[in-house]
Motif scaffolding. Sequence first.
Motif, PDB file in Angstrom:
ATOM      1  N   ARG A  47       0.833  -1.214   0.000  1.00 20.91           N
ATOM      2  CA  ARG A  47       0.000   0.000   0.000  1.00 20.91           C
ATOM      3  C   ARG A  47       0.864   1.258   0.000  1.00 20.91           C
ATOM      4  N   ARG A  48       1.968   1.192   0.742  1.00 20.63           N
ATOM      5  CA  ARG A  48       2.861   2.361   0.736  1.00 20.63           C
ATOM      6  C   ARG A  48       3.457   2.573  -0.652  1.00 20.63           C
ATOM      7  N   ASN A  92       0.766   4.062  -2.957  1.00 19.91           N
ATOM      8  CA  ASN A  92       0.498   5.469  -2.665  1.00 19.91           C
ATOM      9  C   ASN A  92       1.663   6.362  -3.093  1.00 19.91           C
ATOM     10  N   GLN A 142       2.508   6.684  -7.187  1.00 16.91           N
ATOM     11  CA  GLN A 142       1.572   7.441  -8.019  1.00 16.91           C
ATOM     12  C   GLN A 142       2.080   8.855  -8.243  1.00 16.91           C
ATOM     13  N   ARG A 159      -5.905  10.690  -7.047  1.00 20.53           N
ATOM     14  CA  ARG A 159      -5.061   9.695  -6.411  1.00 20.53           C
ATOM     15  C   ARG A 159      -5.960   8.622  -5.819  1.00 20.53           C
ATOM     16  N   THR A 196      -6.255   5.976  -2.929  1.00 24.27           N
ATOM     17  CA  THR A 196      -5.632   5.631  -1.643  1.00 24.27           C
ATOM     18  C   THR A 196      -5.684   4.126  -1.477  1.00 24.27           C
TER      19      THR A 196
END
Lengths: 157, 162
Positions: free
Chosen positions: A16-17, A20, A23, A154, A156
């Motif tokens: 997930r990091r 994020n 992007q 974006r 998330t």
Amino acid sequence: MRRAALPEGALDATDRRILNALQEGFPIAPRPFAEAGAALGLAEQELIDRIARLKEIGAVTRFGPFYDAEAMGGAFCLCAMAVPEAQFDRVTEIVNAFPEVAHNYARSHRLNMWFVLATATPEEIAATAGRIDAATGLPVLRFPKLKEFFIGFRVTA
Amino acid sequence: MRIDATDRRIIEATQAGLPLVAEPYAELADRLDIPEDELLGRLSAMQGRGIIRRIALAPNHYALGMAANGMSVWDVADEAAERLGATVGALPFVSHCYLRPRALPGWPYNLFAMIHGTTRDEVEALRTEIAALLGDALRASDILYSTRILKKTGLRLKTEGG
């Protein structure tokens, strides 16, 4: 492209990091994964392996440069038509047969068919719209972009 | 904004994305038979000129649960349209934001913004949020949901002179 949500647990916190952070951008440098990895606290090879896996499971659609199609030459125009329901399939077939039609969506509105024309020159946009008009017997409304705004979109993860 | 034949080859070579290796630009440069420094310089220049919007990872928003989207359309006063377009375009849930001509009498809308959310209800809530931002400049609005993809092709590059 995968259109279904990933199963629960498919992504961990590190994935997930990565999603994020990357992007926002990726370095233009000889060892870009080492640089981007350093900012995330990840070794170069681990970042590469994780991006490869994210692509494989369909969490990432694309990784690389995103080009402004218009800056590369060519013209684009969003168009719409109000198609009577009884003629919808026939008109879809006619419209889709034009190679200049890049994509085409049915939408919930009186103007129920929305497509994008992509041609080499701006003049060909009007000419192609005219040909679609003639082939379908339906007016083609043109919605060229007058101004495009900076996109803050974006996801998330 | 013109690009030359080498830029065009670079664009073609990166259509599928960057290779997932430690030195992706060196590998591309090798494939294109140009020095890596030249490739890095050209990519930076194209980014500076806006031909490359960014080099990045694009998450699949469907895979991440953002399954709903709608094309919201707004009739806003012309004198406020550029300022409001910039505000709406910067929202994290808006993926495309454009000013377009109205098609009167049937189509009074001049601002288009694609809204993404996890559900249709969320998209509607976000639409209400945009309406509040537009305030007094807003005269009318609508939202169009896609019901079917009828055609979708990738961007095809025209070759020089072709």
